[in-house]
Design an enzyme around this catalytic site. Structure first.
Site, PDB file in Angstrom:
ATOM      1  CD1 TRP A   1      -2.475   1.956   0.692  1.00 17.36           C
ATOM      2  CD2 TRP A   1      -1.329   2.183   2.599  1.00 17.36           C
ATOM      3  NE1 TRP A   1      -2.830   3.170   1.262  1.00 17.36           N
ATOM      4  CE2 TRP A   1      -2.141   3.330   2.424  1.00 17.36           C
ATOM      5  CE3 TRP A   1      -0.521   2.097   3.730  1.00 17.36           C
ATOM      6  CZ2 TRP A   1      -2.153   4.381   3.331  1.00 17.36           C
ATOM      7  CZ3 TRP A   1      -0.546   3.142   4.638  1.00 17.36           C
ATOM      8  CH2 TRP A   1      -1.349   4.257   4.439  1.00 17.36           C
ATOM      9  CG  HIS A   2       3.424   2.413   3.153  1.00 20.76           C
ATOM     10  ND1 HIS A   2       3.054   1.356   3.962  1.00 20.76           N
ATOM     11  CD2 HIS A   2       3.189   3.534   3.877  1.00 20.76           C
ATOM     12  CE1 HIS A   2       2.619   1.818   5.119  1.00 20.76           C
ATOM     13  NE2 HIS A   2       2.690   3.132   5.090  1.00 20.76           N
ATOM     14  N   GLY A   3       3.738   1.475  -1.433  1.00 20.64           N
ATOM     15  CA  GLY A   3       4.378   1.557  -2.741  1.00 20.64           C
ATOM     16  C   GLY A   3       4.910   0.204  -3.162  1.00 20.64           C
TER      17      GLY A   3
END
Length: 383
Positions: free
Chosen positions: A318-320
Site C-alpha cells: 500500500w505504501h508503494g
C-alpha cells in the site's frame, strides 16, 4: 496545498471554523455550512494542481455510482461474485495510481488522499454486504468520504460512528468539552510536527554527517528517523482529530504511546491504530474466516500466520511497490509470527516470567525491532 502545512492554511481554516464553534457553543449545527467549509478547503488543498481536483471529483463520482449500484443489486442470486466485482472496481483507481508510476507512466487519476478514501469506500461495500449498513443516502456517503480534516492521511473513521456524530448535535456543555479538547489537540500537533519533528529533521536527519552512509550514521539515522516519523505523523493526526472535534465529530485516536509497547502486537494496537485496525477487521479476519470455512488448511495457526503475512504484505505494498516497502511488510509479518510462536511456547514452559525487569527488557527489544523496521521503511538500506 498539503493540509496543516502552513500558517496560511491554518488562518483560513480558523476563520471558516469560527461560525462552527459559535453555533456549537449554542447547541446548534448547520450541516450545509459545514459542507461549504469542506468544499472551500478541498479547493484550497487541490489549488496547486487543478488536475488533482478534477481527478478527485471524477474519483468521487465513480465511488458514489459504484456504491449506489451495489447497494441496489447486492442481493442478486450470485452475491459473492457481485461483491467481488464491485470490490475490485472500487479498488481499481488506487491500483492504477500505485502501478502506473512503477512503469514510469504518469497517473492522471491520483490525488492527495486517494488511499484513505478508498479504504472508506471498500469499508462501506463490505459493511453493506455484512448488513451493518442498511440504508445510506448519497449526501451521507459524500459527507463521509470527503470529510476534510482526515482526507489526506486519516485517521480512518467508520461510517456508522461518523454518521452518528454528524446527526447527533452535541449539547452546549458537551460541545464545550469537544472544543477544549480540539484546541488542545491542535496545540499538541503544533508541538509534535512543527517543533519536535522539525528539530529532529533539521538538526539530525538532514545534517551532512548523517547523509554519509556508515554503520554509525545508519544507527543514528534509524532512531532519529523513527522519532521524526512518529512526531510528524502523530502531529498531523492530532490536527485532524482536533479539527474534527471542533466540527463536533469524535474522530478516533491514531497513536497511543507506541514506543512503550511491550511486544509487536501491542505496538500495532498503538501505532497508526485506525489503519492497523482496518486491516485487521477487513483483511485479516475475513481471510481467516474464509480459509476456515473452505477448510483447505486445517491448522488454525497456519491460517493465522498466512493471514498475518497477507495483512502486512498488503500494508507494505500500500505504501508503494518499491522493494523496501515490500520487505518492511514481510519483516513485520515475521516479527508478529515469531512473537506468537514465542508466546505459545512461553505459556507451556514459562521461561519468560512477567516482572519489572522482563517488562523493561520487552519494551527495549520491541522499540529496537520497530526502529529497525522503520529503517527498512525509509529505504536507506536499499540505496
Amino acid at each position: 496545498m498539503t493540509p496543516y502545512s502552513s500558517l496560511y492554511f491554518f488562518v483560513i481554516m480558523g476563520v471558516l471554523l469560527l461560525p462552527v464553534a459559535v453555533l456549537g457553543l449554542r447547541g446548534k449545527r448547520n450541516n450545509y455550512y459545514n459542507m461549504a467549509v469542506t468544499v472551500v478547503l478541498l479547493v484550497l488543498i487541490f489549488s496547486d494542481d487543478f488536475q488533482h481536483l478534477y481527478a478527485f471529483i471524477g474519483y468521487l463520482v465513480w465511488q458514489i455510482l459504484l456504491f449506489q449500484v451495489y447497494f441496489r443489486y447486492r442481493k442478486v442470486k450470485n452475491q459473492a461474485f457481485i461483491f467481488t466485482i464491485f470490490m475490485l472496481l472500487a479498488l481499481l483507481p488506487l491500483l492504477l495510481d500505485k502501478i502506473l508510476p512503477f512503469f514510469h507512466s504518469n497517473s492522471l487519476i491520483g490525488f492527495l488522499g486517494i488511499s484513505y478514501i478508498t479504504f472508506k469506500s471498500l469499508q462501506m461495500i463490505m459493511d453493506t454486504r455484512d448488513g451493518t449498513i442498511k440504508e445510506l443516502s448519497i449526501k451521507d456517503q459524500i459527507a463521509f468520504l470527503v470529510f476534510f480534516p482526515t482526507i489526506s492521511s486519516g485517521p480512518i473513521d467508520r461510517y456508522k460512528r461518523f454518521t452518528k456524530d454528524c446527526k447527533n448535535v452535541p449539547p452546549k456543555e458537551e460541545y464545550k468539552e469537544l472544543l477544549h479538547d480540539g484546541i488542545h489537540q491542535v496545540f499538541i500537533g503544533l508541538l509534535y510536527k512543527f517543533i519536535i519533528g522539525h528539530l529532529i529533521f533539521t538538526h539530525v536527519i538532514s545534517t551532512p554527517y548523517i547523509q554519509y552512509k556508515h554503520l554509525r550514521t545508519d544507527f543514528i539515522y534509524m532512531y532519529a528517523y523513527s522519532l521524526y516519523l512518529f512526531f510528524d505523523f502523530a502531529g498531523y493526526s492530532a490536527f485532524a482529530i482536533g479539527i474534527s472535534k471542533i466540527m463536533g465529530v469524535k474522530t478516533p485516536e491514531n497513536f497511543n504511546l507506541p514506543f512503550i509497547s511491550r511486544n509487536i502486537k501491542d505496538f500495532w494496537n498503538r501505532w497508526h491504530m485506525t489503519l492497523s485496525f482496518w486491516f485487521r477487521d477487513y483483511v485479516y479476519m475475513r481471510f481467516v474466516m474464509w480459509m476456515t470455512k473452505k477448510k483447505w488448511i486445517k491448522n488454525r495457526y497456519t491460517i493465522s500466520y498466512l493471514g498475518f503475512t497477507l495483512l502486512f504484505l498488503l500494508m507494505g505494498i500500500w505504501h508503494g511497490l518499491e522493494l523496501h516497502y515490500i520487505v518492511y511488510g514481510l519483516y513485520h509479518a515475521f516479527l508478529i509470527i515469531s512473537f506468537d510462536l514465542f508466546e505459545r511456547k512461553n505459556k507451556k514452559y514459562r521461561f519468560w516470567k512477567k516482572n519489572k525487569f522482563t517488562h523493561a527488557m520487552a519494551v527495549i527489544i520491541t522499540f529496537n525491532a520497530v526502529c529497525f523496521g522503520l529503517l527498512i521503511f525509509s529505504g536507506r538500506l536499499f540505496i
